[in-house]
Design a protein around this motif. Structure first.
Motif, short mmCIF file in Angstrom:
data_model
loop_
_atom_site.label_atom_id
_atom_site.label_comp_id
_atom_site.label_asym_id
_atom_site.label_seq_id
_atom_site.Cartn_x
_atom_site.Cartn_y
_atom_site.Cartn_z
N ARG A 113 -10.54 2.12 13.50
CA ARG A 113 -11.39 2.79 14.50
C ARG A 113 -10.54 3.50 15.56
NH1 ARG A 113 -16.81 1.11 14.21
NH2 ARG A 113 -17.10 -0.57 12.72
N ASN A 114 -9.45 2.87 15.99
CA ASN A 114 -8.55 3.51 16.96
C ASN A 114 -7.89 4.75 16.35
OD1 ASN A 114 -9.08 1.79 19.08
ND2 ASN A 114 -7.44 0.38 18.54
N ALA A 115 -7.49 4.64 15.10
CA ALA A 115 -6.87 5.79 14.42
C ALA A 115 -7.88 6.93 14.29
CB ALA A 115 -6.34 5.37 13.05
N THR A 116 -9.15 6.59 14.07
CA THR A 116 -10.20 7.61 13.98
C THR A 116 -10.38 8.31 15.32
OG1 THR A 116 -11.31 6.38 12.23
CG2 THR A 116 -12.63 8.01 13.40
N GLY B 128 -8.52 11.95 8.43
CA GLY B 128 -7.97 11.30 9.61
C GLY B 128 -6.48 11.55 9.73
N LEU B 129 -5.83 10.77 10.57
CA LEU B 129 -4.39 10.90 10.73
C LEU B 129 -3.68 10.28 9.53
CD1 LEU B 129 -3.98 10.02 14.51
CD2 LEU B 129 -3.93 12.28 13.45
N ALA B 130 -2.60 10.89 9.11
CA ALA B 130 -1.83 10.39 7.96
C ALA B 130 -0.92 9.26 8.44
CB ALA B 130 -1.02 11.52 7.34
N ASN B 131 -1.51 8.11 8.67
CA ASN B 131 -0.70 6.98 9.10
C ASN B 131 -1.15 5.69 8.41
OD1 ASN B 131 -2.88 5.80 10.56
ND2 ASN B 131 -2.38 6.98 12.38
N THR C 22 -4.76 4.26 9.23
CA THR C 22 -5.84 4.99 8.57
C THR C 22 -5.89 4.65 7.09
OG1 THR C 22 -5.60 6.79 10.17
CG2 THR C 22 -6.83 7.27 8.16
N ALA C 23 -4.74 4.62 6.44
CA ALA C 23 -4.69 4.30 5.00
C ALA C 23 -5.21 2.89 4.74
CB ALA C 23 -3.26 4.45 4.48
N LYS C 24 -4.78 1.93 5.54
CA LYS C 24 -5.27 0.56 5.36
C LYS C 24 -6.78 0.49 5.61
CE LYS C 24 -1.16 -2.17 6.55
NZ LYS C 24 -0.60 -3.09 7.57
N ILE D 97 0.86 -1.19 0.00
CA ILE D 97 0.00 0.00 0.00
C ILE D 97 0.89 1.24 0.00
CG2 ILE D 97 -0.21 0.03 2.53
CD1 ILE D 97 -3.10 1.12 2.09
N VAL D 98 0.48 2.23 -0.76
CA VAL D 98 1.14 3.54 -0.76
C VAL D 98 0.07 4.55 -0.35
CG1 VAL D 98 2.35 5.29 -2.13
CG2 VAL D 98 2.69 2.86 -2.63
N TYR D 99 0.45 5.46 0.55
CA TYR D 99 -0.48 6.49 1.01
C TYR D 99 0.28 7.80 1.20
CZ TYR D 99 1.52 5.62 5.63
OH TYR D 99 2.39 5.48 6.68
#
Length: 189
Positions: A167-170, A130-133, A136-138, A115-117
């Motif tokens: 959900r935690n990243a959110t 969301g957070l750029a991590n 979140t991307a996955k 994956i690339v984000y």
């Protein structure tokens, strides 16, 4: 063009492959970050993904198109926001090969490999994503490929893990926004 999909409905697949040139200008990643990600795909998923998704209304939040398969049997699924053209994720898929050695888009054994984000928080803030991590991307990629657009069913252990991290990243993002708001209020006080 695909019809607008409502929560709980199965999206209708396009009849022909979605073309990236037939949408608004697409915005590439500002700060691309790649990560390995191994997720097996169920039979039939690659064919759905190859067709992509062309939004037909404002309710359709994503535009998806693909490149490939190349001679190595790799496909890149490009996920963009439909309103702004912002790149959300590029997901690389290794397609299984048939007995003839050619990519078999209908066969078992295909898998997501990478994956690339965008690692730029400014980009993600502009879209309120969301957070750029990586989590979140996955999460966005898994939901777009799964229940939000394509209806692909991933194995429960993989789905549950990615969804819990998303959900935690959110929740972390909501705390981040609250901290920004408090900071702004203290500057204005």
């Amino acid at each position: 063009m695909a019809a607008s999909v409502r929560l709980g409905e199965t999206p209708k697949a396009p009849i022909q492959r979605t073309d990236a040139s037939k949408t608004r200008p697409l915005i590439s990643f500002e700060t691309p970050k790649a990560s390995p990600w191994v997720v097996p795909l169920p039979a039939g998923a690659v064919r759905k993904l190859l067709l992509g998704f062309q939004p037909s209304s404002m309710d359709d939040r994503y535009f998806v198109y693909t490149d490939g398969p190349n001679s190595d049997g790799e496909i890149v699924v490009h996920v963009h926001r439909s309103w702004t053209g912002l790149a959300v994720a590029d997901v690389t898929i290794k397609v299984s090969c048939g007995a003839d050695g050619k990519p078999d888009i209908d066969g078992d054994g295909s898998r997501i490999t990478r994956i690339v984000y965008d690692a730029s928080q400014t980009t993600w803030d502009n879209e309120m994503l969301g957070l750029a991590n990586l989590d979140t991307a996955k999460g966005f990629a898994m939901h777009v490929l799964g229940d939000w657009v394509f209806g692909i069913r991933f194995s429960k252990p993989i789905w549950n893990d990615v969804d819990a991290r998303f959900r935690n990243a959110t929740k972390d993002y909501m705390r981040y926004l609250e901290a920004l708001e408090e900071e702004e209020e203290s500057r204005n006080a």
